[in-house]
Design a protein around this motif. Structure first.
Motif, PDB file in Angstrom:
ATOM      1  N   ARG A 434      -7.875 -19.525 -28.398  1.00 11.58           N
ATOM      2  CA  ARG A 434      -7.923 -18.078 -28.586  1.00 11.58           C
ATOM      3  C   ARG A 434      -6.846 -17.557 -29.534  1.00 11.58           C
ATOM      4  O   ARG A 434      -7.017 -16.517 -30.152  1.00 11.58           O
ATOM      5  CB  ARG A 434      -7.800 -17.379 -27.228  1.00 11.58           C
ATOM      6  N   SER A 435      -5.729 -18.275 -29.632  1.00 12.67           N
ATOM      7  CA  SER A 435      -4.619 -17.774 -30.469  1.00 12.67           C
ATOM      8  C   SER A 435      -4.633 -18.362 -31.878  1.00 12.67           C
ATOM      9  O   SER A 435      -3.684 -18.159 -32.638  1.00 12.67           O
ATOM     10  CB  SER A 435      -3.282 -18.113 -29.798  1.00 12.67           C
ATOM     11  N   ALA A 436      -5.702 -19.055 -32.227  1.00  7.79           N
ATOM     12  CA  ALA A 436      -5.726 -19.752 -33.516  1.00  7.79           C
ATOM     13  C   ALA A 436      -5.529 -18.808 -34.693  1.00  7.79           C
ATOM     14  O   ALA A 436      -4.924 -19.184 -35.696  1.00  7.79           O
ATOM     15  CB  ALA A 436      -7.045 -20.512 -33.667  1.00  7.79           C
ATOM     16  N   HIS A 437      -6.001 -17.575 -34.580  1.00  4.47           N
ATOM     17  CA  HIS A 437      -5.955 -16.657 -35.719  1.00  4.47           C
ATOM     18  C   HIS A 437      -5.093 -15.425 -35.418  1.00  4.47           C
ATOM     19  O   HIS A 437      -5.277 -14.361 -36.031  1.00  4.47           O
ATOM     20  CB  HIS A 437      -7.375 -16.245 -36.116  1.00  4.47           C
ATOM     21  N   PHE A 438      -4.155 -15.598 -34.506  1.00  7.73           N
ATOM     22  CA  PHE A 438      -3.260 -14.498 -34.168  1.00  7.73           C
ATOM     23  C   PHE A 438      -2.411 -14.116 -35.389  1.00  7.73           C
ATOM     24  O   PHE A 438      -1.841 -14.977 -36.053  1.00  7.73           O
ATOM     25  CB  PHE A 438      -2.347 -14.914 -33.008  1.00  7.73           C
ATOM     26  N   LEU A 439      -2.382 -12.834 -35.707  1.00  8.02           N
ATOM     27  CA  LEU A 439      -1.652 -12.274 -36.845  1.00  8.02           C
ATOM     28  C   LEU A 439      -2.175 -12.773 -38.196  1.00  8.02           C
ATOM     29  O   LEU A 439      -1.451 -12.758 -39.182  1.00  8.02           O
ATOM     30  CB  LEU A 439      -0.142 -12.565 -36.734  1.00  8.02           C
ATOM     31  N   ASN A 440      -3.417 -13.192 -38.227  1.00 10.21           N
ATOM     32  CA  ASN A 440      -4.057 -13.516 -39.503  1.00 10.21           C
ATOM     33  C   ASN A 440      -4.442 -12.197 -40.162  1.00 10.21           C
ATOM     34  O   ASN A 440      -5.354 -11.491 -39.711  1.00 10.21           O
ATOM     35  CB  ASN A 440      -5.305 -14.372 -39.267  1.00 10.21           C
ATOM     36  N   VAL A 441      -3.741 -11.830 -41.234  1.00  9.18           N
ATOM     37  CA  VAL A 441      -3.890 -10.490 -41.821  1.00  9.18           C
ATOM     38  C   VAL A 441      -5.222 -10.317 -42.537  1.00  9.18           C
ATOM     39  O   VAL A 441      -5.559  -9.201 -42.940  1.00  9.18           O
ATOM     40  CB  VAL A 441      -2.726 -10.186 -42.794  1.00  9.18           C
ATOM     41  N   THR A 442      -5.990 -11.389 -42.700  1.00  3.68           N
ATOM     42  CA  THR A 442      -7.288 -11.256 -43.371  1.00  3.68           C
ATOM     43  C   THR A 442      -8.419 -10.998 -42.379  1.00  3.68           C
ATOM     44  O   THR A 442      -9.568 -10.843 -42.785  1.00  3.68           O
ATOM     45  CB  THR A 442      -7.624 -12.525 -44.177  1.00  3.68           C
ATOM     46  N   MET A 443      -8.081 -10.928 -41.075  1.00  3.55           N
ATOM     47  CA  MET A 443      -9.089 -10.715 -40.047  1.00  3.55           C
ATOM     48  C   MET A 443      -8.686  -9.536 -39.160  1.00  3.55           C
ATOM     49  O   MET A 443      -7.489  -9.328 -38.914  1.00  3.55           O
ATOM     50  CB  MET A 443      -9.249 -11.977 -39.183  1.00  3.55           C
TER      51      MET A 443
END
Length: 616
Positions: A434-443
Motif C-alpha cells: 500500500r505504501s509503494a507510491h507514498f508521496l509520489n508527486v506524479t499521482m
C-alpha cells in the motif's frame, strides 16, 4: 587528448584568475586613516544595512565592505565621545533595511544627540524608512524637485495558487495550527482570517512606533502625523508645509551649512567639509587604538545566523547567503573551543526553514551550553526555525520590533498529476504494497497518504511545542495557546513569556557583561564568526580537495566554475538584470516564496515564517 587539453586550459585559467585575485587584494589594501579635527561622521546606508559582512576570501581588487549594523552602532557610540567628531551627516538612500535594525540605529542617534553634537539629514527622495532615521536630525533638507514616499502602513503578499492551477500543480498543505500560514501563498488566493489577524497586529505596532517617533522628534501632534500618512507622496513644498523638513537646499548647500556650523568664521567658497564614512571610521588608527584598550581578559563571541535554515553544509566561497546547519554548528563550536571567549551571542536574523536542520542546531546549542553560556540576540526576524534555535539558549533578547514566535509546522508537498494530464503524460505502476507510491508527486494523494502525512507533521509540531514549554518553563497546553504558528512582535513575545528581555545587539552585550561580572564602563573584546576564510583553503574547498569533515555531508551542488566566473565578471543573466530593477519589497516577497518552494521540494516539513513584512 583535446578534451584533456581543454580541461587543462580551463584549470590554468582559473588558477590564473585566483592568483590575480589574491595579489590584487594584497596590493590594494586600504591603510587605516587618522581622524582629523573637525570631522563629521557620514551615515550613508544606500547599499543597505547588513547584519554581518562575511569577509570574502577573494576580492578581485574590490576592497569595498558593506556597512554592518554593529559597525554603525559602534561608530555612533564612539563618535559621541570623540572630540574630533563634531556631528553626523545622514544622507538618505537605499532600501531593504529591517525595522528592528532601523530602530536600533535610530536609538543610537538619539543617544548621540545627548552629547550636544549636531545631526543633519539630506533626502533627495526615499521612503518612510529613510524618514524614520532622518527625523532624529536637528535639521532635515530636501532639494526643490524631490519626492519622498511617507505612506500609510500596510502589508501585501503574492499568492501563487492561480499560477499553479494553470500549470496543473496542486499543493497539499498541513499547517499546525491556524496561524501557521506560510504555505497559503502556494495553496490559496488570499490570506485566511487568522493570518490577517496576526499580520495586522504587527502592522499596527509599527504604525504606532513610527507615529510616536515622528511626533516626538518633530514636535508634532500624533494625530497630525497619522493624517499626513494618508497623503502618501510628499513634494518638498508639502513636506515643508507639514513640518516634516526644515528647509530646501541642494546637497552642496547642506554641506556648506554643516561646514559653517563647525567654523562660523570659514566664509570661503573653497572650504572643505571633512566627511568620514562608517567603514573608514571603525577601521581608523584611532579606532584600533581604542580596541587595543579593551579588556583582554574577556572576549565575547558574536556568531551570526542570517537567512533561511537549510540542512547540510555550504562550501561555496562566493555565496554566504542562508544558514546551513553544519556551517553554523562549526562556528558555534569554534567559539566554544576558543579559551579566550567567555560567552557566545547567537545573533539570529532568520524566518526559519528546515525542521530537521533547526533541530540539529538546537541540539548543538544545548550541548555547547554545558561549556559556555549562549545568549540569543534577535534581529529583524527570529521566527519559527529562528525561534527554535533561540529557545536552546540561556537567555533570549529580542528587539521590541523583532518578528518572532511562529511556533508551528508546515507540511507541504506539490502534486503534479494535473500537470502530467495537461501535457498528455500517463503513469503506470507496479505495486507490492500500500505504501509503494507514498508521496509520489506524479499521482494523486490517497486519503490514507494524507492521514500519514498529517500524522508526521503533527508529531514534529508536538515535539516543537514541548521543547518550547520545557525551555520557557510552561505547561504544554499553556505553550500551545501561544504557539499555533502565531507571529508575535518582540514586545508581545516578552509580555507572553516567550523572550526574556527587550533590547537590541548593544543591549545584549550589556546583559552578557553584567552576567560575567564586568563593569558597565569596561569595554570587552568582540570576536565575530564566521571569520575570514584563507584564500588557499577556499580554493581547495571549491575544488573538493580540502574537506576537513570525516563524515559524508550534504553539500551545495552549484557549479564551482560557474560560481567562480560569476564572482569575477559580476555580470548576471538577462533575468538577473531584470531582477535588479524590481522594487525591494517585491524582491523580498518573491525570494521568500521561492525559498519556501525550494525547501518544500526537498523537505516536506518546515518551520518557517508565513510572510515577510517590508518597511517601504
Amino acid at each position: 587528448m583535446a578534451i584533456i587539453g581543454g580541461i587543462l586550459v580551463v584549470f590554468i585559467a582559473i588558477i590564473g584568475i585566483f592568483v590575480s585575485a589574491v595579489t590584487s587584494g594584497l596590493g590594494s589594501k586600504d591603510e587605516p586613516v587618522s581622524v582629523r579635527n573637525n570631522s563629521v561622521l557620514l551615515l550613508d546606508l544606500s547599499n543597505g544595512l547588513q547584519e554581518y559582512d562575511v569577509p570574502a576570501p577573494f576580492n578581485f581588487g574590490n576592497n569595498k565592505r558593506s556597512v554592518t549594523l554593529f559597525d554603525v552602532l559602534l561608530a555612533i557610540r564612539r563618535a559621541k565621545e570623540d572630540t574630533k567628531i563634531k556631528g553626523i551627516y545622514y544622507r538618505a538612500g537605499g532600501e531593504g533595511i529591517g525595522y528592528a535594525k532601523l530602530s536600533e540605529v535610530r536609538d543610537a542617534l538619539i543617544d548621540f544627540k545627548t552629547s550636544g553634537k549636531f545631526i543633519y539629514a539630506y533626502m533627495e527622495g526615499g521612503t518612510k524608512a529613510h524618514y524614520f532615521l532622518a527625523s532624529v536630525a536637528d535639521s532635515i533638507f530636501m532639494p526643490q524637485e524631490a519626492l519622498v514616499t511617507i505612506n500609510a502602513f500596510g502589508a501585501s503578499a503574492p499568492f501563487l495558487k492561480g499560477a499553479f492551477d494553470k500549470l496543473g500543480v496542486e499543493w497539499h498543505v498541513e499547517q499546525f495550527e491556524e496561524y501557521k500560514s506560510a504555505a497559503e501563498t502556494m495553496s490559496r488566493s488570499n490570506w485566511t482570517g487568522p493570518a490577517k489577524e496576526e499580520l495586522r497586529a504587527i502592522v499596527e505596532q509599527r504604525e504606532r512606533t513610527f507615529v510616536d517617533a515622528i511626533a516626538a522628534s518633530r514636535k508634532l501632534d500624533p494625530a497630525a502625523v497619522r493624517a499626513a500618512l494618508d497623503r502618501g507622496i510628499f513634494t518638498t513644498d508639502t513636506a515643508l508645509a507639514n513640518k516634516f523638513i526644515d528647509g530646501v537646499a541642494m546637497e552642496s548647500g547642506v554641506r556648506d551649512r554643516i561646514r559653517l556650523r563647525i567654523d562660523p568664521k570659514d566664509s570661503s567658497e573653497s572650504g572643505t567639509l571633512r566627511l568620514l564614512s562608517i567603514n573608514k571610521y571603525v577601521s581608523s588608527v584611532d579606532a584600533k587604538a581604542a580596541e587595543a584598550a579593551t579588556d583582554r581578559n574577556h572576549t565575547v563571541a558574536i556568531v551570526y545566523a542570517s537567512g533561511a535554515i537549510r540542512p547540510g553544509k555550504n562550501d561555496n566561497a562566493f555565496d554566504n547567503e542562508g544558514i546551513y546547519a553544519k556551517n553554523l554548528i562549526k562556528e558555534l563550536r569554534a567559539a566554544r573551543d576558543n579559551d579566550d571567549i567567555s560567552a557566545i551571542i547567537l545573533r539570529i536574523d532568520s524566518p526559519g526553514g528546515s525542521a530537521m536542520a533547526s533541530d540539529e542546531i538546537w541540539d548543538a546549542i544545548v550541548d555547547i551550553r554545558k561549556t559556555k553560556p549562549v545568549y540569543a540576540s534577535m534581529s529583524d526576524v527570529a521566527a519559527s526555525g529562528g525561534y527554535y534555535m533561540a529557545m536552546a539558549c540561556d537567555t533570549i533578547i529580542a528587539h521590541p520590533s523583532t518578528i518572532t514566535g511562529s511556533i508551528g509546522v508546515i507540511s507541504a508537498i506539490p502534486n503534479l498529476s494535473g500537470t502530467m494530464s495537461k501535457i498528455g503524460v500517463t503513469t503506470d505502476t507496479i505495486t507490492l504494497g500500500r505504501s509503494a507510491h507514498f508521496l509520489n508527486v506524479t499521482m494523486p494523494m490517497s486519503e490514507t497518504d494524507k492521514k500519514v502525512f498529517h500524522e508526521f507533521g503533527s508529531g514534529v509540531y508536538r515535539r516543537f511545542v514541548q521543547k518550547v514549554a520545557d525551555s520557557r518553563k510552561k505547561s504544554f497546553e499553556e505553550t500551545r495557546l501561544l504557539a499555533r504558528g502565531r507571529v508575535w512582535t518582540g514586545e508581545a513575545a516578552r509580555a507572553n513569556g516567550l523572550v526574556d528581555i527587550n533590547g537590541g545587539l548593544l543591549e545584549t552585550i550589556k546583559v552578557v557583561k553584567k552576567r560575567l561580572g564586568i563593569a558597565e564602563d569596561v569595554k570587552v573584546r568582540i570576536r565575530m564568526y564566521p571569520e575570514k576564510t584563507n584564500s588557499i583553503d577556499a580554493l581547495l574547498r571549491m575544488l573538493g580537495l580540502n574537506d576537513n569533515d570525516d563524515t559524508e555531508e550534504n553539500h551545495t551542488n552549484t557549479s564551482t566554475v560557474q560560481n567562480f566566473l560569476a564572482a569575477v565578471t559580476d555580470k548576471g543573466t538577462p533575468v538577473e538584470q531584470v531582477w535588479k530593477t524590481l522594487p525591494g519589497p517585491m524582491k523580498e516577497q518573491v525570494k521568500h516564496a521561492a525559498t519556501l518552494t525550494d525547501l518544500g521540494l526537498h523537505e516536506h516539513t518546515l518551520v518557517m515564517l508565513p510572510s515577510l513584512l517590508t518597511n517601504d
